[in-house]
Design a protein around this motif. Structure first.
Motif, PDB file in Angstrom:
ATOM      1  N   SER A   9       0.526  -1.169   0.011  1.00  0.00           N
ATOM      2  CA  SER A   9       0.114  -0.435   0.285  1.00  0.00           C
ATOM      3  C   SER A   9       0.701   1.112   0.072  1.00  0.00           C
ATOM      4  O   SER A   9       0.505   2.447  -0.536  1.00  0.00           O
ATOM      5  N   SER A  36      -3.025   1.501  -3.242  1.00  0.00           N
ATOM      6  CA  SER A  36      -3.643   0.746  -2.305  1.00  0.00           C
ATOM      7  C   SER A  36      -4.598   0.289  -3.109  1.00  0.00           C
ATOM      8  O   SER A  36      -4.366  -0.052  -4.439  1.00  0.00           O
ATOM      9  N   LYS A  38      -7.207   0.043  -2.996  1.00  0.00           N
ATOM     10  CA  LYS A  38      -8.877   0.612  -2.595  1.00  0.00           C
ATOM     11  C   LYS A  38      -9.605   0.479  -4.340  1.00  0.00           C
ATOM     12  O   LYS A  38     -10.840   0.774  -4.219  1.00  0.00           O
ATOM     13  N   SER A  64      -6.069 -10.035  -0.971  1.00  0.00           N
ATOM     14  CA  SER A  64      -5.910  -8.410  -0.525  1.00  0.00           C
ATOM     15  C   SER A  64      -4.771  -7.662  -1.314  1.00  0.00           C
ATOM     16  O   SER A  64      -5.057  -6.142  -1.358  1.00  0.00           O
ATOM     17  N   ARG A  68      -9.492  -5.212  -2.641  1.00  0.00           N
ATOM     18  CA  ARG A  68      -9.962  -5.025  -1.445  1.00  0.00           C
ATOM     19  C   ARG A  68     -11.352  -4.654  -1.058  1.00  0.00           C
ATOM     20  O   ARG A  68     -12.225  -4.316  -0.272  1.00  0.00           O
ATOM     21  N   ASN A  69     -11.832  -5.116  -2.458  1.00  0.00           N
ATOM     22  CA  ASN A  69     -13.622  -5.141  -2.429  1.00  0.00           C
ATOM     23  C   ASN A  69     -14.014  -6.441  -3.279  1.00  0.00           C
ATOM     24  O   ASN A  69     -13.416  -6.536  -4.372  1.00  0.00           O
ATOM     25  N   ALA A 112     -11.936  -9.297   3.117  1.00  0.00           N
ATOM     26  CA  ALA A 112     -10.801  -8.354   3.122  1.00  0.00           C
ATOM     27  C   ALA A 112     -11.090  -6.764   2.786  1.00  0.00           C
ATOM     28  O   ALA A 112     -10.583  -5.745   3.261  1.00  0.00           O
ATOM     29  N   GLU A 113     -12.732  -6.535   2.260  1.00  0.00           N
ATOM     30  CA  GLU A 113     -13.530  -5.768   2.146  1.00  0.00           C
ATOM     31  C   GLU A 113     -13.660  -4.893   3.410  1.00  0.00           C
ATOM     32  O   GLU A 113     -13.420  -3.812   3.488  1.00  0.00           O
ATOM     33  N   ARG A 116     -10.484  -3.321   5.222  1.00  0.00           N
ATOM     34  CA  ARG A 116     -10.636  -2.022   4.383  1.00  0.00           C
ATOM     35  C   ARG A 116     -11.233  -1.452   4.765  1.00  0.00           C
ATOM     36  O   ARG A 116     -10.793  -0.030   5.637  1.00  0.00           O
TER      37      ARG A 116
END
Length: 186
Positions: A9, A36, A38, A64, A68-69, A112-113, A116
């Motif tokens: 990250s 990141s 994200k 991950s 992350r989502n 994983a989401e 975060r």
């Protein structure tokens, strides 16, 4: 081809552990991001997705690292599947070629989401506590020459220049520029 994807990250984070795993997996091509997870707007990630072709295998240390989502994860795996590229997550040991494997991928993606979101919540809480204690003041506002800013805004409002040109003149990004316009009543 065995293709490895590694992501940390932040610049100060060390990817050595992930690189060791990729070496153990005998990856032939490696893509590394320092960004990141994200979203999927990552240079090496995009390069990897453009590089892989039918018969390849994408290997990651954990889910991950690639997303992350859940939505992004499922979209990535779907795109890889359409390209006939196998996806392997070493930590979770998931085989995406079976219905059970795809189900487990969804569960781990949701975890994983959640991780975060928990990180962001803890960060917000920490900032709030630091603000209350007077230790966190946020980012320093960008200094701009007010006369130059007003002149650029005047020329923008009269149609002499575009908003983009005005932003470039004063060195501000759109959100900051429009916020300053509002604050100054221009």
């Amino acid at each position: 081809m065995r293709v490895g994807y590694v992501r940390c990250s932040a610049i100060e984070q060390n990817e050595a552990r992930q690189l060791k795993m990729m070496e153990e997996q005998k990856v032939e091509k490696l893509f590394i991001d320092k960004a990141s997870g994200k979203n999927t707007d990552r240079k090496a990630f995009k390069e990897m997705m453009g590089f892989v072709r039918a018969g390849d295998m994408v290997i990651v240390e954990s889910i991950s690292r690639i997303a992350r989502n859940t939505r992004d994860l499922l979209s990535i795996v779907s795109e890889l599947t359409e390209k006939q590229v196998e996806f392997v997550s070493l930590k979770e040991n998931i085989d995406t070629t079976t219905p059970q494997g795809r189900f487990m991928l969804t569960v781990f993606g949701a975890l994983a989401e959640l991780e975060r979101e928990n990180i962001l919540e803890r960060q917000r809480e920490g900032i709030a506590i630091a603000k209350d204690a007077g230790k966190y003041k946020g980012r320093k506002p960008l200094e701009v020459d007010k006369a130059q800013f007003k002149d650029a805004c005047k020329r923008w409002r009269t149609g002499e220049i575009t908003a983009t040109a005005a932003m470039q003149e004063v060195g501000l990004k759109p959100n900051t520029f429009y916020r300053r316009v509002k604050e100054m009543g221009l």
